[in-house]
Scaffold this motif. Structure first.
Motif, PDB file in Angstrom:
ATOM      1  N   ARG A 235       0.847  -1.196   0.000  1.00  0.00           N
ATOM      2  CA  ARG A 235       0.000   0.000   0.000  1.00  0.00           C
ATOM      3  C   ARG A 235       0.880   1.243   0.000  1.00  0.00           C
ATOM      4  N   VAL A 236       0.494   2.187  -0.825  1.00  0.00           N
ATOM      5  CA  VAL A 236       1.352   3.333  -1.095  1.00  0.00           C
ATOM      6  C   VAL A 236       1.580   4.201   0.135  1.00  0.00           C
ATOM      7  N   GLY A 237       0.625   4.211   1.085  1.00  0.00           N
ATOM      8  CA  GLY A 237       0.764   5.054   2.266  1.00  0.00           C
ATOM      9  C   GLY A 237       1.159   4.311   3.524  1.00  0.00           C
ATOM     10  N   ASP A 238       1.634   3.086   3.405  1.00  0.00           N
ATOM     11  CA  ASP A 238       2.019   2.270   4.560  1.00  0.00           C
ATOM     12  C   ASP A 238       2.985   3.044   5.459  1.00  0.00           C
ATOM     13  N   ARG A 239       2.605   3.219   6.740  1.00  0.00           N
ATOM     14  CA  ARG A 239       3.433   3.968   7.677  1.00  0.00           C
ATOM     15  C   ARG A 239       4.399   3.071   8.448  1.00  0.00           C
ATOM     16  N   MET A 240       4.120   1.779   8.485  1.00  0.00           N
ATOM     17  CA  MET A 240       5.005   0.841   9.165  1.00  0.00           C
ATOM     18  C   MET A 240       6.210   0.496   8.296  1.00  0.00           C
ATOM     19  N   LEU A 241       5.968   0.347   6.995  1.00  0.00           N
ATOM     20  CA  LEU A 241       7.025  -0.014   6.059  1.00  0.00           C
ATOM     21  C   LEU A 241       6.791   0.748   4.767  1.00  0.00           C
ATOM     22  N   PRO A 242       7.584   1.758   4.467  1.00  0.00           N
ATOM     23  CA  PRO A 242       7.358   2.564   3.268  1.00  0.00           C
ATOM     24  C   PRO A 242       7.342   1.720   2.001  1.00  0.00           C
ATOM     25  N   VAL A 243       6.566   2.171   1.041  1.00  0.00           N
ATOM     26  CA  VAL A 243       6.351   1.424  -0.197  1.00  0.00           C
ATOM     27  C   VAL A 243       7.644   1.197  -0.975  1.00  0.00           C
ATOM     28  N   ALA A 244       8.662   2.017  -0.744  1.00  0.00           N
ATOM     29  CA  ALA A 244       9.936   1.852  -1.450  1.00  0.00           C
ATOM     30  C   ALA A 244      10.544   0.469  -1.219  1.00  0.00           C
ATOM     31  N   TYR A 245      10.297  -0.104  -0.045  1.00  0.00           N
ATOM     32  CA  TYR A 245      10.850  -1.430   0.242  1.00  0.00           C
ATOM     33  C   TYR A 245      10.143  -2.504  -0.574  1.00  0.00           C
ATOM     34  N   GLY A 246       8.862  -2.301  -0.854  1.00  0.00           N
ATOM     35  CA  GLY A 246       8.151  -3.232  -1.716  1.00  0.00           C
ATOM     36  C   GLY A 246       8.675  -3.175  -3.140  1.00  0.00           C
ATOM     37  N   ARG A 247       8.905  -1.967  -3.640  1.00  0.00           N
ATOM     38  CA  ARG A 247       9.453  -1.817  -4.986  1.00  0.00           C
ATOM     39  C   ARG A 247      10.837  -2.474  -5.079  1.00  0.00           C
ATOM     40  N   GLU A 248      11.649  -2.257  -4.069  1.00  0.00           N
ATOM     41  CA  GLU A 248      12.999  -2.834  -4.047  1.00  0.00           C
ATOM     42  C   GLU A 248      12.941  -4.357  -4.037  1.00  0.00           C
ATOM     43  N   LEU A 249      12.018  -4.912  -3.250  1.00  0.00           N
ATOM     44  CA  LEU A 249      11.864  -6.362  -3.164  1.00  0.00           C
ATOM     45  C   LEU A 249      11.469  -6.935  -4.516  1.00  0.00           C
ATOM     46  N   ALA A 250      10.504  -6.326  -5.167  1.00  0.00           N
ATOM     47  CA  ALA A 250      10.038  -6.818  -6.470  1.00  0.00           C
ATOM     48  C   ALA A 250      11.154  -6.761  -7.505  1.00  0.00           C
ATOM     49  N   ALA A 251      11.958  -5.703  -7.460  1.00  0.00           N
ATOM     50  CA  ALA A 251      13.038  -5.551  -8.439  1.00  0.00           C
ATOM     51  C   ALA A 251      14.101  -6.625  -8.278  1.00  0.00           C
ATOM     52  N   ALA A 252      14.230  -7.184  -7.066  1.00  0.00           N
ATOM     53  CA  ALA A 252      15.283  -8.172  -6.805  1.00  0.00           C
ATOM     54  C   ALA A 252      14.859  -9.596  -7.130  1.00  0.00           C
ATOM     55  N   ILE A 253      13.579  -9.831  -7.386  1.00  0.00           N
ATOM     56  CA  ILE A 253      13.078 -11.175  -7.684  1.00  0.00           C
ATOM     57  C   ILE A 253      12.850 -11.274  -9.188  1.00  0.00           C
ATOM     58  N   PRO A 254      13.510 -12.186  -9.870  1.00  0.00           N
ATOM     59  CA  PRO A 254      13.379 -12.272 -11.338  1.00  0.00           C
ATOM     60  C   PRO A 254      11.927 -12.442 -11.784  1.00  0.00           C
ATOM     61  N   GLY A 255      11.480 -11.547 -12.654  1.00  0.00           N
ATOM     62  CA  GLY A 255      10.140 -11.656 -13.220  1.00  0.00           C
ATOM     63  C   GLY A 255       9.003 -11.268 -12.315  1.00  0.00           C
ATOM     64  N   ALA A 256       9.292 -10.793 -11.101  1.00  0.00           N
ATOM     65  CA  ALA A 256       8.213 -10.447 -10.168  1.00  0.00           C
ATOM     66  C   ALA A 256       7.469  -9.202 -10.631  1.00  0.00           C
ATOM     67  N   SER A 257       6.158  -9.183 -10.413  1.00  0.00           N
ATOM     68  CA  SER A 257       5.359  -7.989 -10.693  1.00  0.00           C
ATOM     69  C   SER A 257       5.167  -7.216  -9.395  1.00  0.00           C
ATOM     70  N   PHE A 258       5.063  -5.898  -9.519  1.00  0.00           N
ATOM     71  CA  PHE A 258       4.831  -5.049  -8.355  1.00  0.00           C
ATOM     72  C   PHE A 258       3.454  -4.419  -8.465  1.00  0.00           C
ATOM     73  N   VAL A 259       2.663  -4.569  -7.408  1.00  0.00           N
ATOM     74  CA  VAL A 259       1.300  -4.033  -7.381  1.00  0.00           C
ATOM     75  C   VAL A 259       1.229  -2.981  -6.285  1.00  0.00           C
ATOM     76  N   GLU A 260       1.123  -1.722  -6.692  1.00  0.00           N
ATOM     77  CA  GLU A 260       1.011  -0.626  -5.744  1.00  0.00           C
ATOM     78  C   GLU A 260      -0.469  -0.394  -5.461  1.00  0.00           C
ATOM     79  N   LEU A 261      -0.845  -0.511  -4.202  1.00  0.00           N
ATOM     80  CA  LEU A 261      -2.249  -0.463  -3.804  1.00  0.00           C
ATOM     81  C   LEU A 261      -2.564   0.845  -3.093  1.00  0.00           C
ATOM     82  N   PRO A 262      -3.800   1.318  -3.195  1.00  0.00           N
ATOM     83  CA  PRO A 262      -4.186   2.519  -2.448  1.00  0.00           C
ATOM     84  C   PRO A 262      -4.296   2.207  -0.963  1.00  0.00           C
ATOM     85  N   GLY A 263      -4.235   3.239  -0.144  1.00  0.00           N
ATOM     86  CA  GLY A 263      -4.434   3.057   1.291  1.00  0.00           C
ATOM     87  C   GLY A 263      -3.137   3.113   2.067  1.00  0.00           C
TER      88      GLY A 263
END
Length: 461
Positions: A235-263
């Motif tokens: 979720r784009v507004g996650d206060r516990m873990l900023p969304v940048a960590y999700g993007r970074e995780l997806a980029a490190a996994i071959p072929g992974a898709s990243f889904v940015e969610l509202p909220g």
């Protein structure tokens, strides 16, 4: 209209003598294992309407399998210093899947449950159809230290101790839930339930133990070995873990898709769940025909994550000349018997012998390190010493042999070890949190034929 699903009654699967609680709901054609992390109770969570609705949605199209990790919820409890490394937790999930007759399942992991899901997908791709990771980071320590609101500086112990005294208490409710569930700010019923869930999931000391385990674990080194279809959701507004960590995780996994969610809710079952569950459902059901077929690790051509162990007798040429061919051959036979016995006890797989050493693999790094240390100790009684090196990475079984960059790295690490020394890569160290193994920094090294410099660690104790 979505049909009503009866809440599950907890059942138990056994991994050795450890009882793992699980629940099953729905009877759809696809199995989905939901791994939440240590704040979990497979029965109690269904008492909270938002969580029940979340689970019912999944159970309307698949068979939902929920799990309490060992040490939490309704599973067997342990002291805060005896919590399992990822490889043991992954084996617990497989034990549950075996108990319910699930040969292959999709995984939905939340928070540290996402790290566990990633480990399972990397080490046992033949058991995982798809992998969905929600609000997950590769390294929680780095996320804590880089927190944009309240970064943790210096030693983590004081920050961790706050959890011991505030876990599941009224004093903790407002601050924690304003971060983790901002859409429910001020809703007393939500505060009360989540606090109750925390108290049922773990005691304050156990929670501190899990937090230490979480902060000591880093899955960065295994992400490149994940080959099952993967989506990362955040979720784009996650206060516990900023969304940048999700993007970074997806980029490190071959072929992974990243889904940015509202909220901005960290809990998956709060806030806008329709988009989250819609994305998971489309991915899981849409990947059914496209998911790559995975073979068993014993099958030639199998590709996946493994821990590679190399051992070698120190000074073998001089010792063989000293003893003569016959006595050296007898000594070698006794050495080989010790190594094979240790591999068998630790669940290792002998790949081949090479000169005066062995190449073997393990599903998990902790078992590999423990095996290497036991070999080092045992062969001293023969009047010889061995060196050992371990690395965890992607390998390919080619007939009776093993290939892949992880094999080359393991061999180079072993060559740097001294007599009776076990050296490991940082990846091995980062994945063995909770194992009780001790390491000391052995410095950075260049490994012949391998790019970059590598931080190595010496096994102690």
């Amino acid at each position: 209209m979505m049909r009503r699903v009866d809440p599950p009654r907890a059942e138990y699967a056994f991994n050795g003598d450890v009882a793992i609680a699980y629940g099953v709901a729905g009877d759809g054609p696809v199995d989905l294992v939901y791994i939440q992390g240590f704040v979990s109770d497979v029965e109690l969570m269904w008492d909270f309407p938002p969580a029940a609705a979340f689970f019912e949605r999944i159970a309307s199209w698949g068979r939902l399998i929920t799990i309490d990790r060992r040490g939490t919820g309704m599973s067997d409890r342990f002291s805060s210093g005896d919590l399992p490394p990822l490889e043991d937790a992954a084996a617990d999930v497989l034990a549950v899947m075996d108990a319910v007759g699930s040969e292959r399942a999709s995984i939905l992991g939340h928070h540290e449950g996402g790290q566990l899901g990633a480990m399972l997908a990397a080490t046992h791709p033949e058991r995982v159809r798809t992998l969905s990771l929600f609000a997950t980071a590769a390294s929680w320590e780095r996320a804590a230290r880089e927190d944009p609101v309240e970064p943790v500086t210096g030693d983590l112990d004081e920050w961790i101790e706050d959890w011991r005294w505030n876990f599941g208490t009224r004093a903790n409710e407002r601050e924690l839930f304003d971060q983790a569930a901002p859409s429910r700010t001020g809703e007393i019923d939500t505060y009360r339930f989540i606090s109750r869930l925390m108290r049922h999931a773990a005691s304050p000391n156990s929670a501190v133990g899990f937090l230490r385990l979480l902060l000591d674990t880093d899955i960065t080194g295994i992400l490149g070995a994940i080959e099952v279809p993967t989506q990362v959701l955040h979720r784009v507004g996650d206060r516990m873990l900023p969304v940048a960590y999700g993007r970074e995780l997806a980029a490190a996994i071959p072929g992974a898709s990243f889904v940015e969610l509202p909220g901005d809710d960290w809990w998956p079952f709060l806030g806008d769940t329709d988009e989250l569950l819609g994305a998971v459902e489309s991915f899981v059901l849409g990947s059914e025909g496209a998911a790559r077929s995975q073979t068993h690790p014993s099958t030639p051509g199998w590709r996946g994550l493994a821990t590679v162990l190399f051992t070698d007798i120190v000074g073998s040429t001089a010792r063989s000349a000293e003893l003569g061919d016959h006595r050296w051959s007898e000594l070698r036979e006794r050495h080989d018997a010790i190594v094979r016995g240790a591999l068998g006890s630790a669940g290792g797989r002998e790949v081949k012998t090479m000169g005066d050493g062995f190449l073997a693999t393990f599903d998990g790094p902790a078992r590999g390190v423990e095996c290497a240390a036991s070999i080092v100790r045992a062969v001293r009684d023969l009047g010889i010493e061995v060196r050992a090196g371990l690395h965890t990475g992607e390998v390919v079984f080619e007939g009776d042999d093993l290939a892949g960059i992880a094999v080359a790295i393991g061999a180079r690490i072993s060559a740097l070890a001294g007599p009776s020394e076990v050296l490991v890569s940082r990846t091995v160290k980062d994945l063995t949190a909770g194992s009780g193994l001790g390491f000391e920094d052995a410095g950075e090294h260049e490994l012949k034929g391998v790019p970059d410099t590598w931080r190595l660690y010496r096994v102690v104790g």
